[in-house]
Enzyme design. Structure first.
Site, PDB file in Angstrom:
ATOM      1  N   GLY A  91      27.449 -20.466   3.286  1.00  0.00           N
ATOM      2  CA  GLY A  91      26.036 -20.594   2.957  1.00  0.00           C
ATOM      3  C   GLY A  91      25.649 -19.842   1.691  1.00  0.00           C
TER       4      GLY A  91
ATOM      5  N   GLU B 179      34.100 -22.510   5.778  1.00  0.00           N
ATOM      6  CA  GLU B 179      33.670 -22.909   7.123  1.00  0.00           C
ATOM      7  C   GLU B 179      34.794 -23.519   7.958  1.00  0.00           C
ATOM      8  OE1 GLU B 179      31.935 -23.451   4.339  1.00  0.00           O
ATOM      9  OE2 GLU B 179      29.794 -23.101   4.694  1.00  0.00           O
TER      10      GLU B 179
HETATM   11  N1  CAA Z   1      28.173 -13.331   9.033  1.00  0.00           N
HETATM   12  C1  CAA Z   1      27.995 -12.183   9.694  1.00  0.00           C
HETATM   13  N2  CAA Z   1      28.553 -11.017   9.319  1.00  0.00           N
HETATM   14  C2  CAA Z   1      29.313 -11.019   8.220  1.00  0.00           C
HETATM   15  C3  CAA Z   1      29.555 -12.171   7.476  1.00  0.00           C
HETATM   16  C4  CAA Z   1      28.930 -13.380   7.914  1.00  0.00           C
HETATM   17  N3  CAA Z   1      29.069 -14.538   7.252  1.00  0.00           N
HETATM   18  N4  CAA Z   1      30.372 -11.868   6.442  1.00  0.00           N
HETATM   19  C5  CAA Z   1      30.625 -10.565   6.548  1.00  0.00           C
HETATM   20  N5  CAA Z   1      30.003 -10.027   7.619  1.00  0.00           N
HETATM   21  C6  CAA Z   1      30.022  -8.645   8.093  1.00  0.00           C
HETATM   22  C7  CAA Z   1      31.340  -8.329   8.748  1.00  0.00           C
HETATM   23  O1  CAA Z   1      31.343  -8.772  10.080  1.00  0.00           O
HETATM   24  C8  CAA Z   1      31.375  -6.829   8.626  1.00  0.00           C
HETATM   25  O2  CAA Z   1      30.515  -6.284   9.619  1.00  0.00           O
HETATM   26  P1  CAA Z   1      31.024  -5.055  10.542  1.00  0.00           P
HETATM   27  O3  CAA Z   1      31.181  -3.925   9.561  1.00  0.00           O
HETATM   28  O4  CAA Z   1      29.897  -4.874  11.491  1.00  0.00           O
HETATM   29  O5  CAA Z   1      32.297  -5.490  11.145  1.00  0.00           O
HETATM   30  C9  CAA Z   1      30.708  -6.578   7.280  1.00  0.00           C
HETATM   31  O6  CAA Z   1      29.960  -7.757   6.998  1.00  0.00           O
HETATM   32  C10 CAA Z   1      31.696  -6.394   6.163  1.00  0.00           C
HETATM   33  O7  CAA Z   1      32.593  -7.492   6.131  1.00  0.00           O
HETATM   34  P2  CAA Z   1      34.202  -7.343   6.162  1.00  0.00           P
HETATM   35  O8  CAA Z   1      34.584  -6.106   6.878  1.00  0.00           O
HETATM   36  O9  CAA Z   1      34.752  -8.638   6.655  1.00  0.00           O
HETATM   37  O10 CAA Z   1      34.484  -7.173   4.597  1.00  0.00           O
HETATM   38  P3  CAA Z   1      35.845  -7.535   3.838  1.00  0.00           P
HETATM   39  O11 CAA Z   1      35.704  -6.917   2.485  1.00  0.00           O
HETATM   40  O12 CAA Z   1      37.025  -7.181   4.658  1.00  0.00           O
HETATM   41  O13 CAA Z   1      35.809  -9.126   3.674  1.00  0.00           O
HETATM   42  C11 CAA Z   1      34.799 -11.282   3.258  1.00  0.00           C
HETATM   43  C12 CAA Z   1      34.830  -9.759   2.899  1.00  0.00           C
HETATM   44  C13 CAA Z   1      36.092 -11.922   2.799  1.00  0.00           C
HETATM   45  C14 CAA Z   1      33.622 -11.881   2.523  1.00  0.00           C
HETATM   46  C15 CAA Z   1      34.660 -11.430   4.781  1.00  0.00           C
HETATM   47  O14 CAA Z   1      33.572 -10.652   5.221  1.00  0.00           O
HETATM   48  C16 CAA Z   1      34.439 -12.842   5.239  1.00  0.00           C
HETATM   49  O15 CAA Z   1      35.364 -13.639   5.253  1.00  0.00           O
HETATM   50  N6  CAA Z   1      33.179 -13.178   5.638  1.00  0.00           N
HETATM   51  C17 CAA Z   1      32.851 -14.454   6.201  1.00  0.00           C
HETATM   52  C18 CAA Z   1      32.845 -15.540   5.138  1.00  0.00           C
HETATM   53  C19 CAA Z   1      32.550 -16.864   5.782  1.00  0.00           C
HETATM   54  O16 CAA Z   1      33.324 -17.384   6.556  1.00  0.00           O
HETATM   55  N7  CAA Z   1      31.388 -17.445   5.456  1.00  0.00           N
HETATM   56  C20 CAA Z   1      30.964 -18.706   6.016  1.00  0.00           C
HETATM   57  C21 CAA Z   1      30.011 -18.452   7.130  1.00  0.00           C
HETATM   58  S1  CAA Z   1      29.593 -19.939   8.012  1.00  0.00           S
HETATM   59  C22 CAA Z   1      28.444 -20.706   7.061  1.00  0.00           C
HETATM   60  O17 CAA Z   1      28.036 -20.215   6.041  1.00  0.00           O
HETATM   61  C23 CAA Z   1      27.961 -22.040   7.556  1.00  0.00           C
HETATM   62  C24 CAA Z   1      27.218 -22.830   6.555  1.00  0.00           C
HETATM   63  O18 CAA Z   1      27.709 -23.748   5.947  1.00  0.00           O
HETATM   64  C25 CAA Z   1      25.853 -22.559   6.273  1.00  0.00           C
END
Ligand code: CAA
Length: 263
Positions: free
Chosen positions: A114, A137
């Site tokens: 997103g 996603e």
């Molecule tokens: N939703 C909720 N929480 C999230 C998040 C998300 N999309 N992305 C990161 N966070 C949170 C993590 O859970 C973590 O929280 P905690 O400390 O409470 O555990 C905090 O943010 C820090 O994140 P990381 O520890 O994962 O940080 P990192 O540096 O190790 O990794 C990252 C960074 C690669 C961006 C990783 O956070 C990640 O892969 N995030 C998710 C990315 C993703 O899959 N996005 C798509 C979401 S679905 C969507 O968007 C649907 C749509 O089409 C609209």
């Protein structure tokens, strides 16, 4: 001046009419929960139609790591199909398409899921060299749900969009620029200054003319070439109903800077 009080957003408008909205959940990498969506959409609607002096809107993320790491996965994880359908999960974001003032995304880090889709809802993307873009996603058992399958395909073409959507791989800022997804990549430390400079240049234009020009470019996504050109022609002709057209052309002829009155 500061703009309202939000829980997930910082908002301000400067003297030049440049509004900056900062997604402010840095600990969650600015994950886009429904409250943040509501606040951002409401702030944009207010800036667009009611704010007395805002002319251009910048959207960026707080912290140095993320623009937005996507929709909030924790908020979505237990949602059922009927809830998603009945509540229209994430469909509020499309409201941003109705904003007439130009929106610039200053992408300061991860723009994933997103986050990438929000950047693509903006009119111009300026990326920090540290930014990365992607639609991960697929790895969560879903597909892009904020317009990514449509806007990424239009931005980078079918083959590349398909690869990104099916693998979840990321693009660097430089790749995003070379594919036309972003306008330019700048050193991270210069991101806001560069974006503000661009915003101030756009803010100097006649507001109705800038809004019409934005609308015409966006019609390229919606219409055939013949219909789009007809649409453009009518908007072009309509500029001649504005005092700003007379002022802009008089200023050119008189070799001075135009002073637009937005009328
Ligand atoms: N939703 C909720 N929480 C999230 C998040 C998300 N999309 N992305 C990161 N966070 C949170 C993590 O859970 C973590 O929280 P905690 O400390 O409470 O555990 C905090 O943010 C820090 O994140 P990381 O520890 O994962 O940080 P990192 O540096 O190790 O990794 C990252 C960074 C690669 C961006 C990783 O956070 C990640 O892969 N995030 C998710 C990315 C993703 O899959 N996005 C798509 C979401 S679905 C969507 O968007 C649907 C749509 O089409 C609209």
């Amino acid at each position: 001046a500061l703009l309202g009080s939000f829980s997930n957003l910082l908002g301000e408008v400067d003297e030049a009419g440049v509004a900056t909205l900062t997604l402010n959940r840095p600990k969650q990498l600015n994950a886009l929960n429904s409250e943040l969506m509501g606040e951002l959409v409401a702030a944009c609607q207010y800036l667009d139609r009611k704010h007395p002096s805002a002319r251009v809107i910048i959207v960026t993320g707080s912290g140095s790591k993320a623009f937005a790491a996507g929709a909030d996965i924790k908020e979505m994880s237990s949602v059922t199909y009927s809830e998603a359908y009945n509540k229209g999960l994430l469909d509020g974001w499309e409201t941003l398409r109705t904003i007439r003032k130009p929106i610039i995304a200053a992408v300061n880090g991860f723009a994933l899921g997103g986050g990438c889709e929000l950047a693509m809802l903006a009119d111009i993307i300026i990326a920090a060299d540290s930014a990365s873009f992607g639609q991960p996603e697929i790895n969560l058992g879903v597909l892009p749900g904020m317009g990514g399958t449509q806007r990424l395909t239009r931005a980078v073409g079918k083959s590349r969009a398909m690869e990104l959507v099916l693998t979840g791989d990321r693009l660097s800022a430089a790749e995003a620029v070379s594919l036309g997804l972003a306008s330019r990549a700048v050193p991270a430390a210069e991101l806001m200054e560069t974006t503000q400079k661009l915003a101030r240049r756009i803010a100097a234009a006649s507001l109705p003319v800038a809004a019409k020009a934005k609308e015409c470019v966006n019609q390229a996504y919606e219409m055939t070439l013949a219909e789009g050109v007809r649409f453009e022609k009518r908007e072009f002709w309509s500029c001649f109903a504005l005092a700003d057209q007379k002022e802009g052309m008089a200023a050119f002829i008189e070799k001075r800077t135009p002073v637009f009155g937005d009328s």
